[in-house]
Design an enzyme around this catalytic site. Structure first.
Site, PDB file in Angstrom:
ATOM      1  N   ASN A   1       0.876  -1.176   0.000  1.00 56.62           N
ATOM      2  CA  ASN A   1       0.000   0.000   0.000  1.00 56.62           C
ATOM      3  C   ASN A   1       0.910   1.222   0.000  1.00 56.62           C
ATOM      4  O   ASN A   1       1.497   1.549   1.032  1.00 56.62           O
ATOM      5  CB  ASN A   1      -0.894  -0.029   1.248  1.00 56.62           C
ATOM      6  N   TRP A   2       1.027   1.844  -1.167  1.00 57.21           N
ATOM      7  CA  TRP A   2       1.951   2.985  -1.283  1.00 57.21           C
ATOM      8  C   TRP A   2       1.418   4.237  -0.578  1.00 57.21           C
ATOM      9  O   TRP A   2       2.144   5.187  -0.389  1.00 57.21           O
ATOM     10  CB  TRP A   2       2.202   3.302  -2.761  1.00 57.21           C
ATOM     11  N   LYS A   3       0.124   4.236  -0.232  1.00 57.76           N
ATOM     12  CA  LYS A   3      -0.505   5.431   0.360  1.00 57.76           C
ATOM     13  C   LYS A   3      -0.241   6.640  -0.558  1.00 57.76           C
ATOM     14  O   LYS A   3      -0.181   6.457  -1.765  1.00 57.76           O
ATOM     15  CB  LYS A   3      -0.007   5.636   1.796  1.00 57.76           C
TER      16      LYS A   3
ATOM     17  N   HIS B   1      -9.297   1.189   5.016  1.00 56.05           N
ATOM     18  CA  HIS B   1      -8.022   1.384   5.711  1.00 56.05           C
ATOM     19  C   HIS B   1      -8.247   2.323   6.896  1.00 56.05           C
ATOM     20  O   HIS B   1      -9.049   3.252   6.816  1.00 56.05           O
ATOM     21  CB  HIS B   1      -6.978   1.966   4.755  1.00 56.05           C
TER      22      HIS B   1
ATOM     23  N   GLU C   1      -6.634   4.706   7.981  1.00 55.04           N
ATOM     24  CA  GLU C   1      -6.427   6.136   7.674  1.00 55.04           C
ATOM     25  C   GLU C   1      -7.676   6.743   7.029  1.00 55.04           C
ATOM     26  O   GLU C   1      -7.990   7.909   7.227  1.00 55.04           O
ATOM     27  CB  GLU C   1      -5.185   6.294   6.781  1.00 55.04           C
TER      28      GLU C   1
ATOM     29  N   GLU D   1      -5.145  -4.935  10.571  1.00 59.47           N
ATOM     30  CA  GLU D   1      -4.111  -3.931  10.784  1.00 59.47           C
ATOM     31  C   GLU D   1      -4.371  -3.204  12.104  1.00 59.47           C
ATOM     32  O   GLU D   1      -5.189  -2.279  12.151  1.00 59.47           O
ATOM     33  CB  GLU D   1      -4.117  -2.894   9.647  1.00 59.47           C
TER      34      GLU D   1
ATOM     35  N   GLY E   1       2.855   2.198  10.753  1.00 58.86           N
ATOM     36  CA  GLY E   1       3.822   3.285  10.600  1.00 58.86           C
ATOM     37  C   GLY E   1       4.545   3.654  11.881  1.00 58.86           C
ATOM     38  O   GLY E   1       5.216   4.681  11.953  1.00 58.86           O
TER      39      GLY E   1
ATOM     40  N   SER F   1       3.754  -2.216  10.320  1.00 60.12           N
ATOM     41  CA  SER F   1       5.207  -2.303  10.544  1.00 60.12           C
ATOM     42  C   SER F   1       5.780  -3.668  10.187  1.00 60.12           C
ATOM     43  O   SER F   1       6.709  -4.165  10.827  1.00 60.12           O
ATOM     44  CB  SER F   1       5.560  -1.914  11.988  1.00 60.12           C
TER      45      SER F   1
ATOM     46  N   GLY G   1       2.994  -1.196   4.184  1.00 66.14           N
ATOM     47  CA  GLY G   1       3.048   0.241   3.912  1.00 66.14           C
ATOM     48  C   GLY G   1       4.461   0.673   3.570  1.00 66.14           C
ATOM     49  O   GLY G   1       4.936   0.485   2.449  1.00 66.14           O
ATOM     50  N   GLY G   2       5.159   1.236   4.538  1.00 67.22           N
ATOM     51  CA  GLY G   2       6.491   1.819   4.326  1.00 67.22           C
ATOM     52  C   GLY G   2       7.450   0.927   3.546  1.00 67.22           C
ATOM     53  O   GLY G   2       8.128   1.394   2.616  1.00 67.22           O
TER      54      GLY G   2
END
Ligand code: 13P
Length: 253
Positions: free
Chosen positions: A9-11, A97, A99, A169, A175, A215, A236-237
């Site tokens: 997930n590049w966000k 998600h 967010e 999640e 993150g 993470s 993510g990251g």
């Protein structure tokens, strides 16, 4: 049996050229290196999707979006429909998600509608659930997750539900560098599968892919993915770096 999936997930990261660069590296590595993952997916911002799908032709990497509007079409300035996402060749859409729930006020009720629209357009939702730190500390995490399932996806019939991918999640792990321990993650994944079996049946529960996100990195992925009810990750990251992402894709080996 259920599919093992690792989805990035590049966000809201990587501009168009940066995204194409990272994706090209990923498809080349996945081509050359054996993986135990059955499906690697990159969920990019909308502007990348068409080009990534073109690049991915002949390779074993699928492309997804990170959101879709609940309506089929209409006067919703700035929004993107599931039909549009399908028309450029994406296969998946992340729905719910944390967010989106937190910053855009997306409720379980709205997410149920988005899930319906995504399924109607022959895309696979990656439906996200998970508790906040406050909810875990109040020992409410099982209730929160059950409510997210009941209100978000348990209105689907078994055939529709079979197209769904779930992602657990925990919000406190996203993150933050704090990963759920494999025991904490496995406990929740087993709980989710039990709830699916109670709502549908054991066969549906056993064939549902449930990803862990929060993470996840090349160092901890193998231990997490080694758990009985963890079928891959939502990353993510670490999905912004081709080497890290592909090392996670390879963590099933
Ligand atoms: P991180 O891997 O950066 O913690 O993000 C997880 C996530 O939110 C994936 O959807």
């Amino acid at each position: 049996m259920r599919k093992k999936i690792v989805a990035g997930n590049w966000k809201m990261n990587l501009d168009y050229n940066e995204g194409l660069g990272v994706f090209s590296e990923i498809i080349n590595m996945v081509k050359d290196e054996a993986t135990g993952t059955q499906e690697a997916v990159i969920c990019s911002p909308f502007i990348h999707i068409h080009s990534l799908v073109q690049l991915a032709k002949g390779y074993k990497v699928a492309v997804g979006a990170q959101n879709a509007h609940q309506a089929e079409s209409g006067a919703y300035t700035g929004e993107t429909s599931a039909k549009m996402i399908k028309s450029v060749g994406a296969a998946y859409v992340i729905i719910g998600h944390s967010e989106r729930r937190q910053y855009f006020g997306e409720s379980n009720e709205l997410l149920a509608k988005k899930t319906d629209t995504v399924l109607k357009n022959d895309l696979r939702p990656i439906f996200c659930i998970g508790e906040t730190l406050q909810e875990r500390e109040a020992n409410a995490h099982f209730d929160v997750i059950k409510t997210q399932l009941v209100e978000g996806v348990f209105h689907l019939d078994a055939a529709q539900f079979a197209k769904l991918v779930l992602a657990y999640e925990p919000v406190w792990a996203i993150g933050t560098g704090v990963t759920a321990t494999s025991a904490q993650a496995q406990e929740i994944h087993a709980f989710i599968r039990k709830e699916i079996a109670a709502k549908y049946n054991q066969e549906v529960a056993d064939s549902t892919t449930i990803l862990y996100g929060g993470s996840c990195n090349p160092k901890n992925a193998a231990e997490l993915f080694g758990c009985a009810d963890i079928d891959g990750g939502l990353i993510g990251g670490a999905s912004l770096k081709s080497r890290d992402f592909v090392d996670i894709v390879k963590a099933f080996n």
